[in-house]
Design a protein around this motif. Structure first.
Motif, PDB file in Angstrom:
ATOM      1  N   GLY A  19      34.082  48.887  38.958  1.00 29.21           N
ATOM      2  CA  GLY A  19      33.935  48.320  40.309  1.00 29.21           C
ATOM      3  C   GLY A  19      33.060  49.226  41.142  1.00 29.21           C
ATOM      4  O   GLY A  19      33.404  49.592  42.260  1.00 29.21           O
TER       5      GLY A  19
ATOM      6  N   GLY B 289      30.311  48.810  42.708  1.00 31.48           N
ATOM      7  CA  GLY B 289      29.590  48.298  43.884  1.00 31.48           C
ATOM      8  C   GLY B 289      28.113  48.614  43.796  1.00 31.48           C
ATOM      9  O   GLY B 289      27.453  48.284  42.816  1.00 31.48           O
TER      10      GLY B 289
ATOM     11  N   ASP C 136      30.200  46.748  37.307  1.00 35.53           N
ATOM     12  CA  ASP C 136      30.606  45.844  38.381  1.00 35.53           C
ATOM     13  C   ASP C 136      30.175  44.443  37.975  1.00 35.53           C
ATOM     14  O   ASP C 136      29.323  44.272  37.109  1.00 35.53           O
ATOM     15  CB  ASP C 136      29.948  46.250  39.714  1.00 35.53           C
ATOM     16  N   LYS C 137      30.795  43.438  38.628  1.00 38.81           N
ATOM     17  CA  LYS C 137      30.416  42.067  38.286  1.00 38.81           C
ATOM     18  C   LYS C 137      29.297  41.548  39.195  1.00 38.81           C
ATOM     19  O   LYS C 137      28.738  40.491  38.938  1.00 38.81           O
ATOM     20  CB  LYS C 137      31.627  41.143  38.356  1.00 38.81           C
ATOM     21  N   LYS C 138      28.983  42.292  40.256  1.00 40.11           N
ATOM     22  CA  LYS C 138      28.011  41.810  41.245  1.00 40.11           C
ATOM     23  C   LYS C 138      26.645  42.477  41.044  1.00 40.11           C
ATOM     24  O   LYS C 138      26.423  43.624  41.473  1.00 40.11           O
ATOM     25  CB  LYS C 138      28.515  42.098  42.657  1.00 40.11           C
TER      26      LYS C 138
ATOM     27  N   ARG D 140      24.523  43.753  44.153  1.00 40.30           N
ATOM     28  CA  ARG D 140      24.982  45.035  44.713  1.00 40.30           C
ATOM     29  C   ARG D 140      24.523  46.191  43.836  1.00 40.30           C
ATOM     30  O   ARG D 140      24.057  47.217  44.305  1.00 40.30           O
ATOM     31  CB  ARG D 140      26.519  45.083  44.726  1.00 40.30           C
TER      32      ARG D 140
ATOM     33  N   SER E  82      29.207  43.397  34.383  1.00 42.54           N
ATOM     34  CA  SER E  82      30.192  42.691  33.564  1.00 42.54           C
ATOM     35  C   SER E  82      31.507  42.589  34.328  1.00 42.54           C
ATOM     36  O   SER E  82      31.756  43.344  35.262  1.00 42.54           O
ATOM     37  CB  SER E  82      30.436  43.461  32.263  1.00 42.54           C
TER      38      SER E  82
ATOM     39  N   ALA F 112      35.237  43.484  34.658  1.00 47.40           N
ATOM     40  CA  ALA F 112      35.998  44.652  34.199  1.00 47.40           C
ATOM     41  C   ALA F 112      36.926  44.296  33.034  1.00 47.40           C
ATOM     42  O   ALA F 112      37.209  45.131  32.177  1.00 47.40           O
ATOM     43  CB  ALA F 112      36.815  45.197  35.368  1.00 47.40           C
ATOM     44  N   GLU F 113      37.356  43.048  32.996  1.00 44.69           N
ATOM     45  CA  GLU F 113      38.276  42.595  31.937  1.00 44.69           C
ATOM     46  C   GLU F 113      37.653  42.763  30.552  1.00 44.69           C
ATOM     47  O   GLU F 113      38.357  42.801  29.546  1.00 44.69           O
ATOM     48  CB  GLU F 113      38.624  41.105  32.162  1.00 44.69           C
TER      49      GLU F 113
ATOM     50  N   THR G 139      37.500  53.183  41.891  1.00 45.23           N
ATOM     51  CA  THR G 139      37.239  53.556  43.280  1.00 45.23           C
ATOM     52  C   THR G 139      37.355  52.343  44.197  1.00 45.23           C
ATOM     53  O   THR G 139      36.602  51.397  44.096  1.00 45.23           O
ATOM     54  CB  THR G 139      35.823  54.154  43.392  1.00 45.23           C
ATOM     55  N   PHE G 140      38.330  52.385  45.041  1.00 45.39           N
ATOM     56  CA  PHE G 140      38.561  51.361  46.062  1.00 45.39           C
ATOM     57  C   PHE G 140      38.565  49.950  45.474  1.00 45.39           C
ATOM     58  O   PHE G 140      37.816  49.067  45.907  1.00 45.39           O
ATOM     59  CB  PHE G 140      37.555  51.535  47.225  1.00 45.39           C
TER      60      PHE G 140
ATOM     61  N   GLU H 248      39.830  46.153  44.588  1.00 45.81           N
ATOM     62  CA  GLU H 248      40.435  45.108  45.430  1.00 45.81           C
ATOM     63  C   GLU H 248      41.933  45.089  45.163  1.00 45.81           C
ATOM     64  O   GLU H 248      42.355  45.119  44.004  1.00 45.81           O
ATOM     65  CB  GLU H 248      39.762  43.771  45.113  1.00 45.81           C
TER      66      GLU H 248
ATOM     67  N   PHE I 190      43.099  46.447  39.083  1.00 43.59           N
ATOM     68  CA  PHE I 190      42.505  47.348  38.083  1.00 43.59           C
ATOM     69  C   PHE I 190      43.499  48.364  37.521  1.00 43.59           C
ATOM     70  O   PHE I 190      43.194  49.034  36.540  1.00 43.59           O
ATOM     71  CB  PHE I 190      41.313  48.091  38.686  1.00 43.59           C
TER      72      PHE I 190
ATOM     73  N   THR J 200      32.604  57.650  48.002  1.00 48.05           N
ATOM     74  CA  THR J 200      32.022  56.334  47.708  1.00 48.05           C
ATOM     75  C   THR J 200      31.648  55.658  49.032  1.00 48.05           C
ATOM     76  O   THR J 200      32.046  56.092  50.112  1.00 48.05           O
ATOM     77  CB  THR J 200      33.006  55.423  46.934  1.00 48.05           C
ATOM     78  N   HIS J 201      30.934  54.564  48.901  1.00 46.64           N
ATOM     79  CA  HIS J 201      30.517  53.787  50.084  1.00 46.64           C
ATOM     80  C   HIS J 201      31.758  53.361  50.896  1.00 46.64           C
ATOM     81  O   HIS J 201      31.827  53.579  52.103  1.00 46.64           O
ATOM     82  CB  HIS J 201      29.746  52.564  49.575  1.00 46.64           C
ATOM     83  N   TYR J 202      32.731  52.795  50.206  1.00 43.06           N
ATOM     84  CA  TYR J 202      33.945  52.337  50.914  1.00 43.06           C
ATOM     85  C   TYR J 202      34.774  53.504  51.425  1.00 43.06           C
ATOM     86  O   TYR J 202      35.393  53.407  52.485  1.00 43.06           O
ATOM     87  CB  TYR J 202      34.787  51.418  50.008  1.00 43.06           C
TER      88      TYR J 202
HETATM   89  C1  LIG Z   1      35.824  47.233  47.554  1.00 44.29           C
HETATM   90  S1  LIG Z   1      34.472  47.280  46.484  1.00 44.29           S
HETATM   91  C2  LIG Z   1      34.378  49.014  46.072  1.00 44.29           C
HETATM   92  C3  LIG Z   1      32.993  49.431  45.693  1.00 44.29           C
HETATM   93  C4  LIG Z   1      32.832  50.929  45.366  1.00 44.29           C
HETATM   94  N1  LIG Z   1      33.688  51.317  44.269  1.00 44.29           N
HETATM   95  C5  LIG Z   1      33.118  51.803  46.561  1.00 44.29           C
HETATM   96  O1  LIG Z   1      34.155  52.471  46.580  1.00 44.29           O
HETATM   97  O2  LIG Z   1      32.283  51.839  47.466  1.00 44.29           O
HETATM   98  C6  LIG Z   1      35.174  46.586  44.984  1.00 44.29           C
HETATM   99  C7  LIG Z   1      34.134  46.298  43.914  1.00 44.29           C
HETATM  100  O3  LIG Z   1      34.822  45.833  42.761  1.00 44.29           O
HETATM  101  C8  LIG Z   1      34.049  44.800  42.173  1.00 44.29           C
HETATM  102  N2  LIG Z   1      34.954  43.951  41.347  1.00 44.29           N
HETATM  103  C9  LIG Z   1      36.038  43.267  41.770  1.00 44.29           C
HETATM  104  N3  LIG Z   1      36.628  42.637  40.738  1.00 44.29           N
HETATM  105  C10 LIG Z   1      35.879  42.910  39.642  1.00 44.29           C
HETATM  106  C11 LIG Z   1      35.974  42.564  38.264  1.00 44.29           C
HETATM  107  N4  LIG Z   1      36.956  41.795  37.805  1.00 44.29           N
HETATM  108  N5  LIG Z   1      35.048  43.052  37.432  1.00 44.29           N
HETATM  109  C12 LIG Z   1      34.039  43.862  37.876  1.00 44.29           C
HETATM  110  N6  LIG Z   1      33.898  44.212  39.165  1.00 44.29           N
HETATM  111  C13 LIG Z   1      34.801  43.765  40.040  1.00 44.29           C
HETATM  112  C14 LIG Z   1      33.435  44.057  43.339  1.00 44.29           C
HETATM  113  O4  LIG Z   1      32.287  43.325  42.953  1.00 44.29           O
HETATM  114  C15 LIG Z   1      33.129  45.211  44.299  1.00 44.29           C
HETATM  115  O5  LIG Z   1      31.823  45.693  44.137  1.00 44.29           O
END
Ligand SMILES: C[S@@+](CC[C@H](N)C(=O)[O-])C[C@H]1O[C@@H](n2cnc3c(N)ncnc32)[C@H](O)[C@@H]1O
Length: 227
Positions: free
Chosen positions: A52, A54, A75-77, A80, A101, A103-104, A121-122, A124, A136, A203-205
């Motif tokens: 994750g 970001g 990350d899946k995005k 970003r 990808s 994370a699963e 890191t941070f 959801e 996670f 991290t950013h968050y």
């Molecule tokens: C709150 S952001 C934290 C970003 C970074 N780690 C930080 O601390 O600044 C959560 C990140 O988790 C990613 N994410 C959430 N569920 C995911 C999943 N199932 N697989 C991959 N990435 C995932 C989101 O796309 C997002 O970029």
């Protein structure tokens, strides 16, 4: 889809260290699985994964700080991750890769015992009960990590969320996973030498939550072997 997003996706595809395997590619067998050191990094250094990631700033900052270690952000995005992909590409960083990808799928990206450390890191919080398995640090995710982490491998969690911190600590304690460190207010421990490295890079968050006055929680643990 927004034009900028499409442009970023297209640019990601040009970065030689940016991988975007589809679900089917991973099912068929990701070529670097179990071979990251040999076929990609061309060294025997430790592999550290950020899940994750970001925009990838943390992965990049750690890779700059520790050039003798290899870092992979997942990350899946893709839009970003473009930022981290571009920075590491422009700076020709030899110890960085990004994998877009879910994370699963982590168990299809790495082989058994291939990863030394995992940074979460941070993440959801996924507060609703049916979705908590998507957190996670759920037992389901810990089982996935166990397959790819070395037996002595380490998991680091940084979070602003009480729910994530407490639910993870509960699993670690109830399943008797080796707990190396836990604190619910990391930046109250500025004098602790062991934590200096953990605080040195944010991290950013983490920066956002710190500016808003939130406490950052930190957990560091390993996993029990499969029984
Ligand atoms: C709150 S952001 C934290 C970003 C970074 N780690 C930080 O601390 O600044 C959560 C990140 O988790 C990613 N994410 C959430 N569920 C995911 C999943 N199932 N697989 C991959 N990435 C995932 C989101 O796309 C997002 O970029």
């Amino acid at each position: 889809m927004a034009k900028r997003k499409l442009e970023r996706f297209a640019e990601n595809a040009t970065f030689e260290h940016f991988f975007q395997p589809s679900f089917f590619d991973l099912q068929a067998g990701f070529p670097l699985q179990g071979k990251w050191r040999e076929d990609f990094f061309h060294n025997i250094n430790p592999i550290i994964v950020e899940l994750g990631c970001g925009k990838g700033e943390y992965t990049i900052a750690l890779a700059e700080k520790y050039p003798e270690r290899n870092f992979i952000g997942i990350d899946k995005k893709g839009a970003r991750m473009w930022k981290g992909g571009k920075t590491s590409h422009e700076n020709a960083m030899p110890n960085v890769a990004f994998v877009r990808s879910h994370a699963e799928m982590i168990g299809s990206i790495f082989g058994a015992d291939e990863v030394d450390e995992l940074w979460i890191t941070f993440p959801e919080p996924q507060p609703n009960s049916p979705r908590s398995k998507k957190r996670f640090t759920s037992s389901q995710f810990l089982d996935r990590y166990r397959k790819i982490l070395k037996p002595e491998g380490i998991i680091h969690l940084k979070t602003d969320s009480d729910l994530v911190y407490e639910s993870t600590l509960e699993i670690v304690q109830s399943d008797k996973h080796p707990l190396h460190f836990s604190c619910n207010d990391l930046y109250q421990n500025t004098a602790d030498e062991k934590l200096k490295d953990v605080m040195a890079v944010q991290t950013h968050y983490e920066k956002i939550w710190l500016e808003k006055g939130f406490k950052i929680k930190y957990l560091c643990f390993s996993l029990n072997p499969i029984i």
